[in-house]
Design a protein around this motif. Sequence first.
Motif, PDB file in Angstrom:
ATOM      1  N   PHE A  28     -45.226 -45.755  72.766  1.00 51.87           N
ATOM      2  CA  PHE A  28     -45.791 -46.496  71.648  1.00 51.87           C
ATOM      3  C   PHE A  28     -45.117 -47.862  71.522  1.00 51.87           C
ATOM      4  CE2 PHE A  28     -45.922 -47.239  66.936  1.00 51.87           C
ATOM      5  CZ  PHE A  28     -47.297 -47.323  66.791  1.00 51.87           C
ATOM      6  N   LEU A  29     -43.810 -47.875  71.650  1.00 52.18           N
ATOM      7  CA  LEU A  29     -43.070 -49.130  71.555  1.00 52.18           C
ATOM      8  C   LEU A  29     -43.391 -50.085  72.705  1.00 52.18           C
ATOM      9  CD1 LEU A  29     -39.618 -47.862  70.263  1.00 52.18           C
ATOM     10  CD2 LEU A  29     -41.180 -49.424  69.083  1.00 52.18           C
ATOM     11  N   GLN A  30     -43.794 -49.556  73.862  1.00 55.05           N
ATOM     12  CA  GLN A  30     -44.149 -50.423  74.991  1.00 55.05           C
ATOM     13  C   GLN A  30     -45.219 -51.428  74.611  1.00 55.05           C
ATOM     14  OE1 GLN A  30     -45.373 -48.401  78.519  1.00 55.05           O
ATOM     15  NE2 GLN A  30     -43.351 -47.577  78.960  1.00 55.05           N
ATOM     16  N   TYR A  31     -46.219 -50.997  73.869  1.00 58.04           N
ATOM     17  CA  TYR A  31     -47.277 -51.946  73.501  1.00 58.04           C
ATOM     18  C   TYR A  31     -47.131 -52.479  72.085  1.00 58.04           C
ATOM     19  CZ  TYR A  31     -49.862 -47.833  71.645  1.00 58.04           C
ATOM     20  OH  TYR A  31     -50.246 -46.701  70.980  1.00 58.04           O
ATOM     21  N   ASP A  34     -45.046 -55.621  72.325  1.00 54.78           N
ATOM     22  CA  ASP A  34     -45.525 -56.598  73.311  1.00 54.78           C
ATOM     23  C   ASP A  34     -46.265 -57.717  72.568  1.00 54.78           C
ATOM     24  OD1 ASP A  34     -47.193 -57.965  75.243  1.00 54.78           O
ATOM     25  OD2 ASP A  34     -46.961 -56.246  76.591  1.00 54.78           O
ATOM     26  N   GLU A  35     -45.685 -58.912  72.579  1.00 58.13           N
ATOM     27  CA  GLU A  35     -46.258 -60.036  71.820  1.00 58.13           C
ATOM     28  C   GLU A  35     -47.670 -60.394  72.263  1.00 58.13           C
ATOM     29  OE1 GLU A  35     -43.573 -63.360  71.745  1.00 58.13           O
ATOM     30  OE2 GLU A  35     -42.024 -62.200  70.711  1.00 58.13           O
ATOM     31  N   GLU A  36     -47.958 -60.284  73.548  1.00 59.44           N
ATOM     32  CA  GLU A  36     -49.294 -60.629  74.043  1.00 59.44           C
ATOM     33  C   GLU A  36     -50.340 -59.632  73.534  1.00 59.44           C
ATOM     34  OE1 GLU A  36     -52.246 -62.845  75.552  1.00 59.44           O
ATOM     35  OE2 GLU A  36     -50.163 -63.437  75.378  1.00 59.44           O
ATOM     36  N   ILE A  37     -49.997 -58.365  73.496  1.00 57.45           N
ATOM     37  CA  ILE A  37     -50.926 -57.357  72.961  1.00 57.45           C
ATOM     38  C   ILE A  37     -51.086 -57.535  71.452  1.00 57.45           C
ATOM     39  CG2 ILE A  37     -51.297 -54.875  72.598  1.00 57.45           C
ATOM     40  CD1 ILE A  37     -49.977 -54.445  75.352  1.00 57.45           C
ATOM     41  N   ALA A  38     -49.996 -57.813  70.761  1.00 57.38           N
ATOM     42  CA  ALA A  38     -50.026 -57.974  69.298  1.00 57.38           C
ATOM     43  C   ALA A  38     -50.783 -59.231  68.865  1.00 57.38           C
ATOM     44  CB  ALA A  38     -48.610 -58.011  68.746  1.00 57.38           C
ATOM     45  N   ARG A  39     -50.946 -60.185  69.751  1.00 59.32           N
ATOM     46  CA  ARG A  39     -51.551 -61.473  69.382  1.00 59.32           C
ATOM     47  C   ARG A  39     -52.883 -61.319  68.653  1.00 59.32           C
ATOM     48  NH1 ARG A  39     -53.595 -66.348  73.365  1.00 59.32           N
ATOM     49  NH2 ARG A  39     -54.059 -67.784  71.663  1.00 59.32           N
ATOM     50  N   LEU A  46     -43.246 -53.923  65.876  1.00 65.26           N
ATOM     51  CA  LEU A  46     -42.505 -52.907  65.132  1.00 65.26           C
ATOM     52  C   LEU A  46     -41.100 -52.719  65.691  1.00 65.26           C
ATOM     53  CD1 LEU A  46     -45.160 -50.047  64.733  1.00 65.26           C
ATOM     54  CD2 LEU A  46     -44.320 -51.579  62.969  1.00 65.26           C
ATOM     55  N   LYS A  47     -40.160 -52.514  64.801  1.00 60.86           N
ATOM     56  CA  LYS A  47     -38.813 -52.113  65.198  1.00 60.86           C
ATOM     57  C   LYS A  47     -38.862 -50.619  65.504  1.00 60.86           C
ATOM     58  CE  LYS A  47     -36.762 -55.518  62.159  1.00 60.86           C
ATOM     59  NZ  LYS A  47     -36.119 -55.748  60.873  1.00 60.86           N
ATOM     60  N   THR A 104     -51.444 -50.021  76.369  1.00 58.18           N
ATOM     61  CA  THR A 104     -50.326 -50.613  77.083  1.00 58.18           C
ATOM     62  C   THR A 104     -50.888 -51.553  78.146  1.00 58.18           C
ATOM     63  OG1 THR A 104     -50.204 -48.890  78.764  1.00 58.18           O
ATOM     64  CG2 THR A 104     -48.858 -48.570  76.804  1.00 58.18           C
ATOM     65  N   ARG A 105     -50.148 -52.582  78.424  1.00 56.20           N
ATOM     66  CA  ARG A 105     -50.580 -53.582  79.405  1.00 56.20           C
ATOM     67  C   ARG A 105     -50.883 -52.928  80.758  1.00 56.20           C
ATOM     68  NH1 ARG A 105     -48.451 -59.526  79.535  1.00 56.20           N
ATOM     69  NH2 ARG A 105     -47.593 -58.898  77.538  1.00 56.20           N
ATOM     70  N   GLU A 106     -50.036 -51.965  81.161  1.00 57.13           N
ATOM     71  CA  GLU A 106     -50.188 -51.310  82.470  1.00 57.13           C
ATOM     72  C   GLU A 106     -51.481 -50.507  82.581  1.00 57.13           C
ATOM     73  OE1 GLU A 106     -46.355 -52.440  81.385  1.00 57.13           O
ATOM     74  OE2 GLU A 106     -47.421 -50.781  80.439  1.00 57.13           O
ATOM     75  N   GLU A 107     -52.025 -50.070  81.474  1.00 56.14           N
ATOM     76  CA  GLU A 107     -53.221 -49.213  81.504  1.00 56.14           C
ATOM     77  C   GLU A 107     -54.508 -49.962  81.169  1.00 56.14           C
ATOM     78  OE1 GLU A 107     -52.855 -46.542  82.964  1.00 56.14           O
ATOM     79  OE2 GLU A 107     -50.734 -46.078  82.679  1.00 56.14           O
TER      80      GLU A 107
END
Length: 188
Positions: A28-31, A34-39, A46-47, A104-107
């Motif tokens: 969950f934290l992986q994405y 991720d600033e690009e996904i959150a954009r 999230l912390k 996630t970016r990888e998927e």
Amino acid sequence: MCLDLSFLPITTERLTLRLFRSNDLSQFLQYRQDEEIARYQGWDLLKPEEAASFILDNSKITSIPPDGWVQIAIAKKESNELVGDIGLHLLESGSEFEIGFSLTREEQGKGFAREATSNLINYLFTINNSSPDNSKKFTKVEATTDSRNEPSLKLLKTLGMTCIKIDNAVEFKGELCTEQTFEKLNNM
């Protein structure tokens, strides 16, 4: 009308749509960090402690009241590895819902978002069609995206959704953007 989530999990060809579990935290934290996904998302980075609390809260949700949200985990069917989630918002009418999605970016680019969202939409459109008067039938799904988010635009069109509204000069996360709202009516 509340939406009972006892229909979860939903299993597709490659995925399982389910409630979150505590062991989803690292993926969950992986994405979610991720600033690009959150954009283009309505959420902020999230912390780890916020993410753990978020997962715990969403794992306990059994129904969604009108104007309520839940995040539904998207996991690989074989490994149960978390690859993303779908935000599901039951609108105030109780007969319409809104979706959003993060992977996630990888998927990304593997068809997982399409597979997950299309199966969820189809399920929700058929879930209450058995009531004699269709009084509990979901009539519409909608989604809003930033026009710069080309993969989301493509996915919404692939899902058979139609652009019904374009808002120019919307401020989102400190940037001016154009938002497009899509909908799909329940023709089942």
